[in-house]
Design a protein around this motif. Structure first.
Motif, short mmCIF file in Angstrom:
data_model
loop_
_atom_site.label_atom_id
_atom_site.label_comp_id
_atom_site.label_asym_id
_atom_site.label_seq_id
_atom_site.Cartn_x
_atom_site.Cartn_y
_atom_site.Cartn_z
N THR A 38 7.10 -0.45 2.66
CA THR A 38 5.85 -0.64 3.41
C THR A 38 4.69 -0.54 2.44
OG1 THR A 38 6.86 0.36 5.36
CG2 THR A 38 4.46 0.23 5.33
N TRP A 39 3.77 -1.48 2.59
CA TRP A 39 2.52 -1.43 1.83
C TRP A 39 1.44 -0.84 2.71
CZ3 TRP A 39 1.95 -6.93 -0.68
CH2 TRP A 39 2.66 -6.97 -1.89
N TYR A 40 0.61 -0.03 2.07
CA TYR A 40 -0.54 0.55 2.76
C TYR A 40 -1.79 0.14 1.99
CZ TYR A 40 -3.95 4.07 4.17
OH TYR A 40 -5.09 4.69 4.60
N PHE A 41 -2.80 -0.29 2.73
CA PHE A 41 -4.06 -0.73 2.12
C PHE A 41 -5.13 0.31 2.42
CE2 PHE A 41 -1.59 -4.47 3.13
CZ PHE A 41 -1.60 -5.16 1.94
N PRO A 42 -5.38 1.26 1.51
CA PRO A 42 -6.41 2.28 1.77
C PRO A 42 -7.81 1.67 1.79
CG PRO A 42 -5.17 2.77 -0.26
CD PRO A 42 -4.70 1.46 0.26
N VAL A 43 -8.75 2.45 2.29
CA VAL A 43 -10.13 1.99 2.42
C VAL A 43 -10.73 1.62 1.07
CG1 VAL A 43 -12.43 2.66 3.22
CG2 VAL A 43 -10.41 3.42 4.46
N ASP A 44 -10.35 2.29 0.00
CA ASP A 44 -10.93 2.02 -1.31
C ASP A 44 -10.49 0.68 -1.91
OD1 ASP A 44 -8.33 2.44 -2.14
OD2 ASP A 44 -8.78 4.20 -3.38
N GLY A 45 -9.62 -0.05 -1.20
CA GLY A 45 -9.23 -1.37 -1.65
C GLY A 45 -7.97 -1.39 -2.49
#
Length: 160
Positions: free
Chosen positions: A111-118
């Motif tokens: 699973t990939w997670y895209f945090p707020v910081d990009g």
């Protein structure tokens, strides 16, 4: 000449009172006003109909594009043995198969997670893949997703 209908009091109905010219004006004015509004209403109707036809045409085009896109995604998915699922919280889950020659239906994934910081983080790798941090670094350098997925497949195959 007296009209045939009479009111209950025996007098002519109110419509028949007055001159013919007055009656004509009473009937003509509302009709003329309605007729004068027709070009405006017609323009509005034509504009509305044009917009509705454009909306319908755009929806049909989008529907066709979505159908084509889904077809290619399905074809891509079957050929490469990959399924991509969107999960809550800015996450994408990748499920891969056709990796284990003894069991082609066996699934592998992450699973990939895209945090707020990009940035981009990898979560929930199954089965565990020690090479994943190196593969992620190479992806950040090259930005080549095709090559990344090929390397992930090879790494999963090597871990068997």
């Amino acid at each position: 000449m007296e009209p045939r209908e009479k009111s209950s009091s025996g007098e002519p109905l109110p419509f028949w009172k007055g001159s013919l010219q007055q009656k004509w004006r009473q009937m003509y004015h509302p009709i003329a006003e309605a007729i004068s509004q027709m070009p405006v209403l017609s323009d509005k109707h034509e504009s509305l109909m044009r917009k509705m036809h454009e909306l319908a045409a755009n929806e049909q085009k989008m529907s066709q594009k979505n159908t084509e896109l889904l077809y290619y995604i399905d074809m891509f998915s079957e050929l490469l043995g990959i399924e991509i699922r969107r999960l809550q919280g800015e996450r994408l889950q990748f499920i891969l198969w056709n990796i284990d020659a003894r069991d082609p239906k066996r699934t592998f994934g992450f699973t990939w997670y895209f945090p707020v910081d990009g940035g981009l983080e990898v979560l929930d790798i199954h089965p565990n893949l020690p090479a994943m941090p190196v593969l992620m670094e190479k992806l950040k350098e090259t930005k080549n997703f095709r090559l990344f997925f090929l390397r992930v497949r090879k790494a999963f195959q090597a871990s068997l």
